[in-house]
Design a protein around this motif. Structure first.
Motif, PDB file in Angstrom:
ATOM      1  N   ILE A  69       0.855  -1.197   0.000  1.00  0.00           N
ATOM      2  CA  ILE A  69       0.000   0.000   0.000  1.00  0.00           C
ATOM      3  C   ILE A  69       0.888   1.244   0.000  1.00  0.00           C
ATOM      4  O   ILE A  69       0.675   2.181  -0.778  1.00  0.00           O
ATOM      5  CB  ILE A  69      -0.954   0.013   1.206  1.00  0.00           C
ATOM      6  N   PHE A  70       1.914   1.238   0.852  1.00  0.00           N
ATOM      7  CA  PHE A  70       2.801   2.404   0.917  1.00  0.00           C
ATOM      8  C   PHE A  70       3.516   2.635  -0.418  1.00  0.00           C
ATOM      9  O   PHE A  70       3.510   3.752  -0.952  1.00  0.00           O
ATOM     10  CB  PHE A  70       3.838   2.229   2.029  1.00  0.00           C
ATOM     11  N   THR A  71       4.140   1.586  -0.969  1.00  0.00           N
ATOM     12  CA  THR A  71       4.884   1.806  -2.226  1.00  0.00           C
ATOM     13  C   THR A  71       3.904   2.092  -3.363  1.00  0.00           C
ATOM     14  O   THR A  71       4.197   2.913  -4.239  1.00  0.00           O
ATOM     15  CB  THR A  71       5.772   0.606  -2.598  1.00  0.00           C
ATOM     16  N   GLY A  72       2.728   1.462  -3.345  1.00  0.00           N
ATOM     17  CA  GLY A  72       1.725   1.736  -4.369  1.00  0.00           C
ATOM     18  C   GLY A  72       1.287   3.197  -4.332  1.00  0.00           C
ATOM     19  O   GLY A  72       1.157   3.849  -5.373  1.00  0.00           O
ATOM     20  N   ALA A 256       9.236   5.493   1.951  1.00  0.00           N
ATOM     21  CA  ALA A 256      10.064   5.249   3.134  1.00  0.00           C
ATOM     22  C   ALA A 256       9.231   4.662   4.272  1.00  0.00           C
ATOM     23  O   ALA A 256       9.734   3.874   5.076  1.00  0.00           O
ATOM     24  CB  ALA A 256      10.737   6.545   3.577  1.00  0.00           C
ATOM     25  N   LEU A 257       7.932   5.046   4.331  1.00  0.00           N
ATOM     26  CA  LEU A 257       7.072   4.488   5.380  1.00  0.00           C
ATOM     27  C   LEU A 257       6.955   2.969   5.250  1.00  0.00           C
ATOM     28  O   LEU A 257       6.769   2.272   6.257  1.00  0.00           O
ATOM     29  CB  LEU A 257       5.683   5.128   5.320  1.00  0.00           C
ATOM     30  N   ALA A 258       7.056   2.465   4.037  1.00  0.00           N
ATOM     31  CA  ALA A 258       7.018   1.014   3.842  1.00  0.00           C
ATOM     32  C   ALA A 258       8.169   0.359   4.596  1.00  0.00           C
ATOM     33  O   ALA A 258       7.994  -0.656   5.278  1.00  0.00           O
ATOM     34  CB  ALA A 258       7.089   0.669   2.357  1.00  0.00           C
ATOM     35  N   GLY A 259       9.355   0.968   4.498  1.00  0.00           N
ATOM     36  CA  GLY A 259      10.513   0.424   5.202  1.00  0.00           C
ATOM     37  C   GLY A 259      10.354   0.542   6.705  1.00  0.00           C
ATOM     38  O   GLY A 259      10.657  -0.393   7.457  1.00  0.00           O
TER      39      GLY A 259
END
Lengths: 349, 313
Positions: A69-72, A256-259
């Motif tokens: 979801i974050f990277t999308g 960055a939130l995905a990480g």
């Protein structure tokens, strides 16, 4: 052969073509299943069952959907302004680096303060990482596709250097991995004992936030205008370069939130296999959602389901789990054709 | 050995030319696509597919040259897929290119696991052997570097000459260049822009795949995952660096490869003071730097990334 614009498509047409794209994908990949000597129906059944057939499967799919979801969202925001950010993988890893740098005891703060601090710092780092290619694009005319792609390799080597150097866990038995983040820096689990964590909630909130930005704010309008027609946008007084900068900041921050979410919510530490290509799958997620931030939630769960389901399937049937990657890539290509066909009619002459 | 002395050894330049060879093939392939007006981001995946197709052909008992041919055919097929979506359908070349890379890579890995389910270490083949050109290979350093290579490296240099000759000396080349600069002028000559562009992407993709195959059947002797490792993206940078000219792109590829060979040797003599990752980062960083340096005066083909529809302006 030529393309003729169609009148505005009805809702039925808008939904028919994407469904046809999924059907085409299933048809094409069933050829590969046959080549592997298995029955497509039972394989697809096993994939669906592995993705959503039990509470365990569903929780696993939602857990896997969280970074997507974050990277999308990161890709959807960038592509809407035609900023071709293919570097979400690198931005994800930088988010992970910041999380372990701040989260392994450097800041002795309570959870309610520490987690927001880490989130903001991770977003800032991801944003800064994409700002470089964005500045090179607007100032020097360097194509951001190539620079963001090359940065993926540079950042991965940088992370590898950190994990064998300053960030290396002294108790890690020589493995290139960081220390675990302290308890205050961990996102709690949504259900006790299950892997699904509050990163998923943050992802949903982010999607709604991005949707509001795109739909209801001047910035969102400017981003869409720049993506649609930069010359026209400039003509009506939009500062195109500044809009691209803001887009880059938002996009890099989201990736960055995905990480952050993977380290803080799921893995606990940083390793070189934090992401099995979430930055690249994010492109598919965004395109399947037709760049709609709320659609990203659904398409991320769909893509995650394919990956989770295929893992379970390949253990049962003798079909390599790479079938999931093939399905995801094929659905990207069939979907862009489907979107085209909702808007244009092909005339053969 | 002194850091500067390395530059004057024949073995260093032999390695540089070997490292340059796959880049030369793939850069020529991308150059053809872009001169016709199509950015082909499928390159990374097409090289992966070519690397596997070439290797697998030889592994299953085929001749080395059959491996090259099969790789080229597989590349051309992915090129046709890319071209069908981007040329007549005019879809985003960025999105389709990434899609083709994801598809070609995942199909390759799927096929690899399907045909070799049980292997733990990649099986080896007998690759192309160096073939010294009599006379020329005795010239110190330069001759040794250029003329003690494998036949596939010689083919890489031939491909540059062929691409340059076709682009600048033949009617087809003129049509390709015009399709990338001013497509309506091509159509006015009664030549199909769609046909020219699709052909260019198919041929270009075939060259990319041969570049990939070079790694598995000439430079090394087996296929492993992630072996292309960003080489495709570097080739896209090399095309820009070479201002879309085959000769300049060739020089760029050799300079890049020399730098790559040099960093490996520096790594050895640095004695572990600098982390090895810093050296491995250099080629990618250098590509970005090269793009920045040439960006100001880069003259893109004017119709690059602009879909063409017959009868529109």
């Amino acid at each position: 052969m030529r393309l003729e614009p169609k009148p505005a498509p009805s809702l039925a047409v808008t939904l028919t073509f994407p469904l046809a794209a999924i059907a085409t994908t299933l048809f094409l990949t069933s050829m590969l299943v046959l080549a592997a000597g298995a029955s497509p129906l039972s394989v697809f059944y096993l994939v669906a069952k592995g993705a959503a057939g039990s509470q365990f499967a569903l929780v696993e799919t939602l857990t896997r959907a969280t970074p997507l979801i974050f990277t999308g969202l990161a890709i959807a925001v960038a592509f809407r302004a035609k900023l071709w950010n293919i570097g979400a993988e690198a931005q994800l890893y930088i988010g992970g680096v910041v999380t372990v740098v701040l989260g392994t005891g450097a800041l002795p703060l309570p959870s309610v303060i520490l987690i927001p601090v880490i989130m903001i710092a991770a977003m800032a780092a991801g944003a800064a990482l994409l700002l470089g290619p964005a500045v090179l694009k607007t100032r020097f005319g360097v194509d951001e596709v190539v620079t963001t792609l090359l940065l993926n390799f540079i950042v991965l080597l940088f992370v590898s250097m950190l994990l064998e150097g300053v960030l290396k866990d002294p108790m890690g038995l020589g493995w290139p991995q960081s220390q675990k983040v302290i308890a205050e820096a961990q996102l709690p689990r949504i259900i006790q004992g299950k892997r699904l964590h509050y990163g998923f909630v943050i992802a949903i909130v982010s999607a709604v936030f991005v949707w509001l930005v795109m739909k209801k704010t001047v910035l969102g309008y400017e981003m869409r205008a720049v993506g649609h027609n930069p010359e026209g946008a400039r003509f009506v007084g939009i500062l195109v370069n500044r809009t691209l900068m803001k887009t880059a900041l938002l996009s890099g921050g989201l990736a960055a939130l995905a990480g952050f979410s993977e380290v803080s919510g799921l893995k606990g530490n940083l390793t070189l296999d934090l992401s099995p290509g979430y930055g690249y799958s994010g492109i598919v997620v965004a395109m399947l959602a037709m760049l709609n931030p709320l659609g990203v939630i659904a398409s991320a769960i769909f893509v995650a389901g394919i990956f989770v389901g295929a893992d379970a399937m390949s253990r049962a049937a003798k079909v390599p789990s790479y079938i999931a990657d093939v399905m995801v890539a094929t659905s990207l290509l069939t979907m862009v054709v489907a979107i085209l066909l909702t808007r244009y009619r092909i005339k053969w002459r | 050995m002194d850091a500067l002395e390395i530059l004057f050894t024949a073995s260093f330049w032999v390695a540089a030319i070997r490292i340059a060879s796959p880049l030369i093939f793939a850069t020529m392939g991308e150059l053809i696509c872009e001169r016709a007006g199509v950015l082909n981001l499928g390159i990374e995946g097409i090289m992966t597919a070519g690397a596997f197709a070439g290797w697998f052909t030889v592994y299953s008992g085929g001749d080395l040259w059959a491996g090259v041919l099969v790789a080229a055919l597989v590349g051309a097929l992915f090129g046709l897929l890319h071209a069908t979506l981007t040329v007549p359908l005019g879809l985003s070349q960025h999105v389709v290119g990434i899609g083709v890379t994801l598809l070609a890579t995942s199909l390759t890995y799927f096929t690899y696991r399907l045909v070799l389910p049980e292997v733990t270490s990649p099986p080896k083949i007998e690759p192309f052997q160096p073939l010294a050109v009599p006379g020329l290979s005795e010239i110190p350093v330069v001759g040794e570097a250029l003329f003690t290579q494998t036949p596939l490296t010689y083919l890489a240099f031939v491909s540059v000459a062929a691409v340059a000759w076709i682009l600048y000396r033949t009617p087809v080349g003129l049509a390709v260049r015009a399709a990338g600069e001013n497509p309506s002028a091509v159509e006015a000559q009664g030549i199909s822009v769609t046909g020219i562009r699709m052909g260019a992407v198919a041929v270009g993709s075939a060259l990319m795949a041969v570049g990939g195959a070079f790694l598995t059947i000439s430079a090394f002797n087996s296929f492993f995952f992630q072996m292309i490792n960003g080489r495709g993206w570097i080739c896209i940078a090399l095309v820009v660096f070479g201002s879309w000219r085959p000769g300049k792109a060739l020089i760029g590829a050799i300079l890049f490869a020399a730098f790559d060979a040099y960093q490996v040797r520096l790594q050895q003599i640095s004695g572990g003071i600098v982390p090895y990752q810093v050296f491995l980062m250099m080629p990618y960083a250098l590509s970005i730097l090269a793009l920045i340096l040439v960006a100001r005066r880069a003259t893109y083909p004017k119709a690059l990334m602009i879909p063409y529809q017959k009868g529109e302006r």
